[in-house]
Design an enzyme around this catalytic site. Structure first.
Site, PDB file in Angstrom:
ATOM      1  N   TYR A  12       0.721  -3.044   7.745  1.00  0.00           N
ATOM      2  CA  TYR A  12       0.659  -2.988   6.270  1.00  0.00           C
ATOM      3  C   TYR A  12       0.185  -4.348   5.744  1.00  0.00           C
ATOM      4  CZ  TYR A  12       2.131  -1.964   1.432  1.00  0.00           C
ATOM      5  OH  TYR A  12       2.169  -1.755   0.063  1.00  0.00           O
ATOM      6  N   SER A  37      -0.432  -6.182  -2.723  1.00  0.00           N
ATOM      7  CA  SER A  37       1.029  -6.226  -2.553  1.00  0.00           C
ATOM      8  C   SER A  37       1.456  -7.670  -2.358  1.00  0.00           C
ATOM      9  CB  SER A  37       1.390  -5.429  -1.296  1.00  0.00           C
ATOM     10  OG  SER A  37       2.758  -5.589  -0.980  1.00  0.00           O
TER      11      SER A  37
HETATM   12  O1  NJP Z   1       3.663   4.803  -4.117  1.00  0.00           O
HETATM   13  P1  NJP Z   1       3.589   6.383  -4.219  1.00  0.00           P
HETATM   14  P2  NJP Z   1       3.329   3.625  -5.155  1.00  0.00           P
HETATM   15  N1  NJP Z   1      -5.949  10.117  -0.626  1.00  0.00           N
HETATM   16  O2  NJP Z   1       3.852   6.870  -2.837  1.00  0.00           O
HETATM   17  C1  NJP Z   1      -1.792   8.503  -3.062  1.00  0.00           C
HETATM   18  C2  NJP Z   1       1.243  -0.396  -3.651  1.00  0.00           C
HETATM   19  N2  NJP Z   1       2.543  -1.086  -3.606  1.00  0.00           N
HETATM   20  O3  NJP Z   1       3.061   4.111  -6.490  1.00  0.00           O
HETATM   21  O4  NJP Z   1      -2.577  12.090  -2.274  1.00  0.00           O
HETATM   22  C3  NJP Z   1      -5.700  10.023  -1.940  1.00  0.00           C
HETATM   23  O5  NJP Z   1       4.410   6.901  -5.331  1.00  0.00           O
HETATM   24  C4  NJP Z   1      -0.635   9.473  -3.287  1.00  0.00           C
HETATM   25  O6  NJP Z   1      -1.139  10.730  -3.754  1.00  0.00           O
HETATM   26  P3  NJP Z   1      -1.213  12.084  -2.877  1.00  0.00           P
HETATM   27  C5  NJP Z   1       1.052   0.621  -2.541  1.00  0.00           C
HETATM   28  O7  NJP Z   1       0.684   0.014  -1.318  1.00  0.00           O
HETATM   29  C6  NJP Z   1       3.693  -0.437  -3.877  1.00  0.00           C
HETATM   30  O8  NJP Z   1       4.385   2.620  -4.961  1.00  0.00           O
HETATM   31  O9  NJP Z   1      -1.043  13.159  -3.912  1.00  0.00           O
HETATM   32  N3  NJP Z   1      -4.556   9.543  -2.439  1.00  0.00           N
HETATM   33  C7  NJP Z   1       0.139   8.796  -4.401  1.00  0.00           C
HETATM   34  O10 NJP Z   1      -0.355   9.183  -5.661  1.00  0.00           O
HETATM   35  C8  NJP Z   1      -0.032   1.475  -3.127  1.00  0.00           C
HETATM   36  O11 NJP Z   1      -1.298   0.932  -2.864  1.00  0.00           O
HETATM   37  C9  NJP Z   1       4.922  -1.115  -3.754  1.00  0.00           C
HETATM   38  O12 NJP Z   1      -0.109  12.035  -1.882  1.00  0.00           O
HETATM   39  C10 NJP Z   1      -3.624   9.166  -1.558  1.00  0.00           C
HETATM   40  C11 NJP Z   1      -0.163   7.311  -4.196  1.00  0.00           C
HETATM   41  O13 NJP Z   1      -1.230   7.208  -3.238  1.00  0.00           O
HETATM   42  C12 NJP Z   1       0.235   1.425  -4.624  1.00  0.00           C
HETATM   43  O14 NJP Z   1       1.151   0.356  -4.829  1.00  0.00           O
HETATM   44  C13 NJP Z   1       4.932  -2.429  -3.401  1.00  0.00           C
HETATM   45  C14 NJP Z   1      -3.804   9.236  -0.178  1.00  0.00           C
HETATM   46  C15 NJP Z   1       1.044   6.561  -3.659  1.00  0.00           C
HETATM   47  O15 NJP Z   1       2.053   6.640  -4.599  1.00  0.00           O
HETATM   48  C16 NJP Z   1       0.848   2.684  -5.211  1.00  0.00           C
HETATM   49  O16 NJP Z   1       2.004   3.046  -4.481  1.00  0.00           O
HETATM   50  C17 NJP Z   1       3.758  -3.057  -3.132  1.00  0.00           C
HETATM   51  C18 NJP Z   1      -5.032   9.741   0.278  1.00  0.00           C
HETATM   52  N4  NJP Z   1      -5.292   9.867   1.592  1.00  0.00           N
HETATM   53  C19 NJP Z   1       2.559  -2.391  -3.242  1.00  0.00           C
HETATM   54  N5  NJP Z   1      -2.674   8.780   0.429  1.00  0.00           N
HETATM   55  C20 NJP Z   1       6.248  -0.447  -3.942  1.00  0.00           C
HETATM   56  N6  NJP Z   1       6.300   0.787  -4.419  1.00  0.00           N
HETATM   57  O17 NJP Z   1       7.284  -1.076  -3.636  1.00  0.00           O
HETATM   58  C21 NJP Z   1      -1.818   8.436  -0.539  1.00  0.00           C
HETATM   59  O18 NJP Z   1       3.806  -4.330  -2.769  1.00  0.00           O
HETATM   60  N7  NJP Z   1      -2.377   8.662  -1.741  1.00  0.00           N
END
Ligand code: NJP
Length: 248
Positions: free
Chosen positions: A155, A142
């Site tokens: 974070y 990030s």
């Molecule tokens: O967010 P979101 P993003 N085990 O909430 C999964 C980084 N980032 O696409 O398990 C397995 O739509 C969750 O799946 P589910 C951010 O830090 C973003 O934005 O089904 N999976 C979902 O598919 C992250 O590393 C921004 O709930 C788990 C996914 O994670 C990455 O981008 C800015 C889980 C999250 O998707 C993707 O985030 C930045 C678990 N225990 C960095 N917990 C931004 N959006 O602004 C969660 O700087 N997931």
């Protein structure tokens, strides 16, 4: 690498950046393994990939904080395809809060998913890529892995960790095992990521009328991942920071 028929695992594929990346890489002909906890979302995506790109993907319901389950999942991928060419280490969450609110359970969850879960996936894929003497690991960090800000302390700590880890991985894994490592650092992106925030003061600051930040779309980051992973063999893109034009 040319993506046609390459086996690429995407964690956090059920929404946001992971889902958009699956769409991009499927268009390039990759064979995808979609991992996340919400299996029905993964099944829906798999069907979409089949309908739009005739891609037959593997769906794996997985909580990345479950170390044994992660190692088993990567074993299963290896058994199915015989190899793993790419890992998009993307699963993450961001329940940011001010430290004095003592939301210790949320601190734990960020460390467990963003850092330990990401490491477990590396542990799952590394023996396979080492044996192949090839592969590409893309860690999603990030802009918060480069700069700190109030409310983002834990974070920040996890994402600074991912950025540092990625640099060290590149030094250890690329020269000796031919495993490329890229760290992607998104700025603000419109996804479900902010839905885990429970600190009202943080939410209020995000929703202030004076906040003119216009976030990127998930596909803007997916294109960066696609760019990094599809370079010729001798080219390694080690780091990409992508921010909205309006983000300071
Ligand atoms: O967010 P979101 P993003 N085990 O909430 C999964 C980084 N980032 O696409 O398990 C397995 O739509 C969750 O799946 P589910 C951010 O830090 C973003 O934005 O089904 N999976 C979902 O598919 C992250 O590393 C921004 O709930 C788990 C996914 O994670 C990455 O981008 C800015 C889980 C999250 O998707 C993707 O985030 C930045 C678990 N225990 C960095 N917990 C931004 N959006 O602004 C969660 O700087 N997931």
């Amino acid at each position: 690498m040319k993506l046609k028929d390459k086996v690429v695992v995407i964690t956090g594929a059920s929404s946001g950046i992971g889902e958009a990346t699956a769409m991009r890489l499927a268009a390039d002909g990759a064979k995808l393994v979609l991992m996340a906890r919400r299996e029905e979302r993964l099944q829906y995506l798999a069907q979409k990939l089949m309908d739009e790109h005739q891609t037959d993907s593997m769906v794996v319901k997985l909580d990345v904080t479950d170390r044994a389950a992660v190692l088993e999942a990567f074993e299963a991928v290896k058994k199915t395809y015989g190899r793993i060419d790419g890992l998009i280490n993307n699963a993450g969450l961001m329940p940011v809060s001010f430290l004095d609110k003592l939301k210790i359970d949320e601190w734990d969850r960020m460390i467990d998913v963003n850092l330990k879960g990401l490491l477990y996936c590396i542990a799952g894929v590394l023996p396979v890529m080492k044996a192949q003497q090839s592969g590409h690991i893309v860690n999603i960090s990030s802009v918060a892995g480069r700069r700190v800000g109030p409310g983002f302390a834990v974070y920040n700590a996890t994402k600074f960790g991912v950025t540092a880890l990625s640099e060290a991985m590149r030094m250890e894994l690329t020269p000796t095992m031919n495993i490329k490592v890229t760290v992607i650092e998104p700025g603000a992106v419109a996804t479900e990521l902010t839905q885990t925030i429970t600190d009202k003061d943080i939410l209020d600051s995000f929703n202030k009328p004076s906040n003119s930040l216009k976030p990127l779309e998930a596909d803007d980051i997916a294109r960066s991942i696609q760019y990094a992973i599809s370079q010729p063999d001798e080219v390694m893109v080690s780091e990409i920071l992508v921010m909205p034009r309006s983000q300071m």
